[in-house]
Scaffold this active site. Structure first.
Site, short mmCIF file in Angstrom:
data_model
loop_
_atom_site.label_atom_id
_atom_site.label_comp_id
_atom_site.label_asym_id
_atom_site.label_seq_id
_atom_site.Cartn_x
_atom_site.Cartn_y
_atom_site.Cartn_z
N ALA A 287 -16.25 -49.30 -133.57
CA ALA A 287 -15.71 -47.98 -133.25
C ALA A 287 -14.70 -47.94 -132.12
O ALA A 287 -13.76 -47.14 -132.15
CB ALA A 287 -16.86 -47.03 -132.92
N ALA A 288 -14.89 -48.74 -131.06
CA ALA A 288 -14.06 -48.60 -129.87
C ALA A 288 -12.58 -48.89 -130.17
O ALA A 288 -12.29 -49.74 -131.00
CB ALA A 288 -14.55 -49.55 -128.78
N PRO A 289 -11.67 -48.13 -129.54
CA PRO A 289 -11.88 -47.17 -128.44
C PRO A 289 -12.26 -45.76 -128.89
O PRO A 289 -12.28 -44.85 -128.07
CB PRO A 289 -10.53 -47.17 -127.73
CG PRO A 289 -9.54 -47.44 -128.81
CD PRO A 289 -10.23 -48.41 -129.75
N GLY A 291 -10.97 -43.62 -131.57
CA GLY A 291 -10.08 -42.66 -132.21
C GLY A 291 -10.55 -42.25 -133.59
O GLY A 291 -10.60 -41.05 -133.92
N LYS A 292 -10.92 -43.21 -134.41
CA LYS A 292 -11.38 -42.89 -135.76
C LYS A 292 -12.74 -42.20 -135.72
O LYS A 292 -13.04 -41.34 -136.56
CB LYS A 292 -11.42 -44.16 -136.62
CG LYS A 292 -10.05 -44.75 -136.93
CD LYS A 292 -10.18 -45.94 -137.88
CE LYS A 292 -8.80 -46.50 -138.26
NZ LYS A 292 -8.15 -47.17 -137.12
N ASP A 310 -20.14 -50.82 -131.21
CA ASP A 310 -19.12 -51.79 -130.81
C ASP A 310 -19.79 -52.87 -129.97
O ASP A 310 -20.85 -52.64 -129.37
CB ASP A 310 -17.98 -51.14 -130.02
CG ASP A 310 -16.68 -51.92 -130.14
OD1 ASP A 310 -15.91 -51.65 -131.08
OD2 ASP A 310 -16.45 -52.82 -129.31
N CYS A 409 -5.48 -53.23 -139.86
CA CYS A 409 -4.08 -52.95 -139.49
C CYS A 409 -3.28 -54.23 -139.69
O CYS A 409 -2.44 -54.59 -138.86
CB CYS A 409 -3.96 -52.40 -138.08
SG CYS A 409 -4.78 -53.36 -136.81
#
Length: 456
Positions: A287-289, A291-292, A310, A409
Site C-alpha cells: 500500500a505505501a505511500p 495513494g491508491k 506494507d 508501473c
C-alpha cells in the site's frame, strides 16, 4: 533568452489536446527563483554534492534530495536533469579528457554542463563563474582551470555540439541505456521508442486530487479556492488539478487540512478495475505511500473494512502521516506485513485485493530518471519471480467471485501481460476479467499495466 539546445530539440509534443501539458513540462521556474539561483552558490554546492554521492554510491537521488537541506527548485532540477542526461553529458566530457574524473570533480562538471547545454533560462556566465567558484573551494588550481576551460569551451561551442549530437547513436543522444532501447524497439518499434525517450527526458507534471470524502459544499469551495491560486483543472484528466511550476505543495490552501492528495492520474486505472464498493472487505497488499489506498477509501465511503499492508517501516510512517492528514486513519487499518512472509492466521477472505507489486518502474522514468540506469536483465528476472510469488500468496485470500487487481508501473512484457498469462495458465480457478496497458507518450501520464482476475 537562452534555451538548452537538447531541451528544445527533444521537447515532447503530442496531439493538440496534449501540447499545453507537454509544453508546461518544459517551462522553467519563475524569474524571481532564477535570480535567487544565480545569487545562491550554496544551491550549486548542494546539487554537486548530491550528484557526487549518487555517482559514488548508487543511492536513490530522490531519497538523497529528501534528506538534503531545504534548497528549492534549482537543486531538484539540476540533480534530476543531470541524472536524466548523464550518458550524453559524459559523452561531452569525454571529448575533453583522456580519462573520466573521479565522482567529486565529475559531479561539478556535470552540474555546470547541464546548466550550459540543457537547462533553460540559465545564463552561461552564471553557470560557468559560479561553478568555477565552487571548484576553487575543494580542488587544486589545475583542476579548477580544467573545469573552467571545459565549461567555457562548451558554452562557446554549443551549436557544434548540437550538430554532433544529431549524429550520435540514439542511446547517447537521448541518454538512455542501449539495453532498454533494444527492448523497447523490439516491442514497439523505433519511432515509438524515440517518442518514449523524449517523454522521459521532460520534467514531470505534478497533479493533485481533491479529497471527495469531504462534504460536497466544501469540495466546491476548495476547488474555487484552488482556481483563484492559479491551480486549474487538468484538461486531460477529470478530477485532477495541475500544479503550476514553482508552487510548493505545502503552500497550497487546504494542505494541512487534508483537502487534497498529490497523486498521478495513472493511479486511478487500477482502482477502476478493482471497482471497490461500500460494505466490502478489501486489502491493499503493497500500500505505501497510500495513494491508491486513499482512492479505494473514497469509493468505500467509510463503509466496510479496508486493510493496508506494507513491509517498509519508513514508507508506513509516510502512509500514516498522509492518512492522518486526509482523515482516513480510523477507517484504513495499516499493518506492517510482508506478504511473502507468514500471513495473519485469521483465515480472512477478501472481496477485493489490490496487488500493486514491486516492479522495474520503466513506466515512470520521467518521474524517476535514475530507473533507466538501474535496469538489468538479472534484476528483471528477480522481480518477475517475486511478483509471481506475491500472486501465489494473495490468491488464496480472495473469496469465490472476488476480484484481485495486479498492477505495475512497468512497460516490460514479462512483468505485465506475460506475467498474468503464465500465472493464469497454472491457476484454472481464476480468469481474466479485464486489463489495461498504458504507454506514456499516448496516455499523457505514467506508463504501466493493470489486470483484474476473478476467482471462480
Amino acid at each position: 533568452m537562452k534555451r538548452g539546445f537538447l531541451t528544445e530539440r527533444t521537447e515532447f509534443t503530442e496531439n493538440k489536446k496534449k501540447t499545453k501539458t507537454a509544453s508546461a513540462s518544459a517551462i522553467s521556474v519563475n524569474s524571481s527563483e532564477k535570480s535567487e539561483r544565480v545569487r545562491n552558490l550554496s544551491s550549486r554546492a548542494v546539487a554537486a554534492q548530491i550528484i557526487a554521492r549518487w555517482l559514488a554510491t548508487g543511492d536513490f537521488p530522490n531519497r538523497i534530495l529528501n534528506s538534503a537541506p531545504p534548497s528549492g527548485a534549482f537543486v531538484t532540477e539540476v540533480v534530476q536533469g543531470v541524472v536524466r542526461w548523464k550518458r550524453f553529458l559524459e559523452w561531452v566530457i569525454r571529448q575533453h579528457v583522456k580519462s573520466m574524473p573521479p565522482p567529486s570533480l565529475k559531479s561539478i562538471l556535470l552540474t555546470g554542463l547541464y546548466q550550459i547545454l540543457i537547462m533553460q533560462n540559465e545564463a552561461d556566465y552564471a553557470a560557468v563563474n559560479e561553478t568555477v567558484k565552487l571548484t576553487k573551494s575543494d580542488f587544486s588550481k589545475k583542476q579548477t582551470d580544467f573545469v573552467n576551460a571545459v565549461l567555457r569551451r562548451c558554452a562557446a561551442e554549443r551549436d557544434s555540439i548540437a550538430k554532433a549530437a544529431n549524429k550520435l547513436p540514439p542511446g547517447i543522444r537521448h541518454s538512455h541505456p542501449d539495453l532498454l532501447l533494444k527492448r523497447w524497439t523490439k516491442a514497439r518499434g523505433a519511432k515509438a521508442t524515440l517518442r518514449l525517450c523524449a517523454w522521459n527526458n521532460t520534467r514531470p507534471d505534478v497533479f493533485i486530487k481533491i479529497n471527495l470524502l469531504r462534504s460536497p459544499g466544501l469540495v466546491r469551495s476548495f476547488a474555487a479556492q484552488l482556481k483563484r491560486r492559479g491551480v486549474l483543472p487538468s484538461a486531460n484528466f477529470d478530477g485532477y488539478f495541475l500544479l503550476p511550476r514553482g508552487l510548493r505543495i505545502e503552500d497550497l490552501p487546504g494542505y494541512a487540512e487534508g483537502m487534497f492528495l498529490v497523486i498521478a492520474p495513472f493511479a486511478a486505472n487500477a482502482i477502476d478495475l478493482l471497482a471497490p464498493r461500500p460494505d466490502e472487505n478489501i486489502l491493499d497488499s503493497c500500500a505505501a505511500p497510500g495513494g491508491k489506498t486513499f482512492l479505494i477509501a473514497e469509493k468505500m465511503r467509510f463503509s466496510g473494512k479496508l486493510q493496508a499492508f506494507d513491509v517498509s517501516e519508513d514508507r508506513i510512517l509516510i502512509m500514516k502521516t498522509n492518512f492522518q492528514r486526509l482523515q482516513i486513519s480510523d477507517f484504513a487499518a495499516i499493518k506492517k506485513q510482508n506478504i511473502l512472509g507468514p500471513m495473519p492466521a485469521d483465515n480472512r477472505k477478501y472481496d477485493r485485493i489490490l496487488a500493486d507489486v514491486p516492479c522495474s518502474n520503466t513506466g515512470v522514468i520521467r518521474r524517476k530518471p535514475d530507473v533507466r540506469w538501474r535496469f538489468s536483465l538479472n534484476g528483471l528476472n528477480l522481480i518477475v519471480k517475486t511478483q509471481t510469488k506475491m500472486l501465489d500468496r494473495l490468491a488464496p485470500l480472495l473469496k469465490p467471485g472476488g476480484t484481485l487487481v495486479y498492477s505495475t508501473c512497468s512497460l516490460e512484457p514479462e512483468e505485465n501481460r506475460g506475467q498474468i498469462t503464465k500465472w493464469l495458465a497454472k491457476h484454472p480457478d481464476f480468469r481474466l476479467a479485464g486489463e489495461r496497458s498504458f504507454f506514456p507518450p499516448d496516455s499523457g501520464t505514467d506508463g504501466g499495466y493493470a489486470a483484474a482476475i476473478t476467482r471462480r
